[in-house]
Design a protein around this motif. Structure first.
Motif, PDB file in Angstrom:
ATOM      1  N   ASP A   1      -3.679   3.562  -0.635  1.00  0.00           N
ATOM      2  CA  ASP A   1      -4.436   3.067   0.503  1.00  0.00           C
ATOM      3  C   ASP A   1      -5.801   4.580   0.668  1.00  0.00           C
ATOM      4  O   ASP A   1      -5.345   5.437   0.951  1.00  0.00           O
TER       5      ASP A   1
ATOM      6  N   GLY B   1      -7.898   5.190  -1.088  1.00  0.00           N
ATOM      7  CA  GLY B   1      -8.224   4.854  -2.853  1.00  0.00           C
ATOM      8  C   GLY B   1      -8.552   6.785  -3.298  1.00  0.00           C
ATOM      9  O   GLY B   1      -7.673   7.840  -2.509  1.00  0.00           O
TER      10      GLY B   1
ATOM     11  N   GLY C   1     -11.917  -0.306  -1.388  1.00  0.00           N
ATOM     12  CA  GLY C   1     -10.857  -1.154  -1.546  1.00  0.00           C
ATOM     13  C   GLY C   1     -10.866  -2.566  -2.581  1.00  0.00           C
ATOM     14  O   GLY C   1      -9.948  -2.834  -2.868  1.00  0.00           O
TER      15      GLY C   1
ATOM     16  N   ILE D   1       1.011  -1.533   0.064  1.00  0.00           N
ATOM     17  CA  ILE D   1       0.091   0.226  -0.110  1.00  0.00           C
ATOM     18  C   ILE D   1       1.391   1.366   0.078  1.00  0.00           C
ATOM     19  O   ILE D   1       2.333   0.982  -0.018  1.00  0.00           O
TER      20      ILE D   1
ATOM     21  N   HIS E   1      -9.132  -8.277  -1.068  1.00  0.00           N
ATOM     22  CA  HIS E   1      -9.164  -6.907   0.239  1.00  0.00           C
ATOM     23  C   HIS E   1      -8.632  -7.912   1.337  1.00  0.00           C
ATOM     24  O   HIS E   1      -7.307  -7.012   1.567  1.00  0.00           O
TER      25      HIS E   1
ATOM     26  N   TYR F   1      -6.102   1.906  -8.053  1.00  0.00           N
ATOM     27  CA  TYR F   1      -6.910   3.384  -6.847  1.00  0.00           C
ATOM     28  C   TYR F   1      -8.076   2.250  -6.924  1.00  0.00           C
ATOM     29  O   TYR F   1      -8.847   3.067  -8.631  1.00  0.00           O
TER      30      TYR F   1
END
Length: 274
Positions: free
Chosen positions: A118, A120, A96, A4, A238, A91
């Motif tokens: 991180d 988005g 996520g 990330i 995720h 993104y």
């Protein structure tokens, strides 16, 4: 490698230099993400469609099976993904799930350096571009198999011999409601760990130590093997990203519950995590 990247680090250009940016905004059952992309996106980003480029047509393999390799290859090259290690940052709108699916697919296909923004698009406070960029001329050649996947039979076996995590909402896992698939419940032996508990209220991932503690409570740090599934293999990515941050390798059951329930002979369990 860190999977990330914060909006601040991306904007500063210190953590990654000249990354390929992929906009994969997507909402299940919602409007297409391309109009959002064209209305405003990170400078230099190109749009990738989850439904048609990160998944194949729904069918026996579930609602979001892996796409044909040639479709994925064409999409990644058009988006400017290259061989040779140039980093990729993906993104979505902030949930996520879609970004994690793109991260997982590129890593599964052998790309060495892929990161998720991180939080988005919602976390980005830098400049934006509008419209769509012309296709790029990337040369990425997928080499599938860099990350493990599970078949339905392997997922069932793992629920008995290792740790199989169901990443859906708790009420779907328990079988109290099922808004999408034809049967409610979960794979017998699976434990529940909703993806919503991987992140803070702003959609950014919890610190690694908190994620490690979360998955340790489920037995992930001691299990001989860990696998994850969800409804159709999207939100499970995720969970895999959260497990990666926590230092726990895991396999993806791509077909997930949408494939499992297509076979009426497969067993179904209900109720809370044992």
């Amino acid at each position: 490698m860190n999977a990330i990247i914060s909006a601040a680090d991306l904007r500063a250009g210190t953590a990654v230099r000249e990354p390929v940016l992929l906009d994969v905004r997507y909402r299940m059952g919602g409007p297409p993400g391309r109009p959002q992309y064209e209305a405003g996106h990170l400078p230099g980003a190109r749009y990738v469609d989850l439904e048609s480029e990160l998944a194949g047509p729904p069918g026996a393999g579930g609602r979001h099976p892996l796409p044909p390799l040639e479709v994925f290859t064409t999409a990644m090259r058009r988006a400017g993904v290259y061989d040779g290690g140039r980093p990729v940052v993906v993104y979505d709108g902030g949930q996520g799930w879609a970004a994690a699916r793109a991260w997982w697919m590129l890593r599964w296909a052998g790309h060495p350096d892929v990161r998720v923004l991180d939080g988005g698009f919602a976390a980005w406070d830098g400049p934006l571009e509008t419209g769509a960029l012309p296709p790029a001329d990337g040369d990425f050649t997928p080499r599938p198999g860099a990350l493990p996947v599970l078949t339905a039979d392997q997922a069932a076996e793992l629920a008995r011999t290792g740790l199989l995590i169901d990443a859906r909402a708790a009420e779907r896992y328990r079988g109290e409601t099922e808004p999408i698939d034809p049967v409610a419940g979960h794979i017998p032996g699976a434990v529940n760990a909703p993806t919503t508990e991987n992140v803070a209220p702003d959609g950014t991932f919890l610190p690694a130590e908190r994620l490690t503690a979360r998955f340790a409570e489920l037995g992930a740090t001691k299990a001989p093997e860990v696998g994850v599934y969800c409804g159709s293999g999207v939100s499970a990515a995720h969970e895999l990203l959260a497990l990666h941050i926590a230092g726990v390798p895991a396999a993806l059951y791509v077909g997930s519950w949408s494939e499992w329930t297509r076979d009426p002979s497969r067993p179904v369990a209900t109720g809370p995590t044992p």
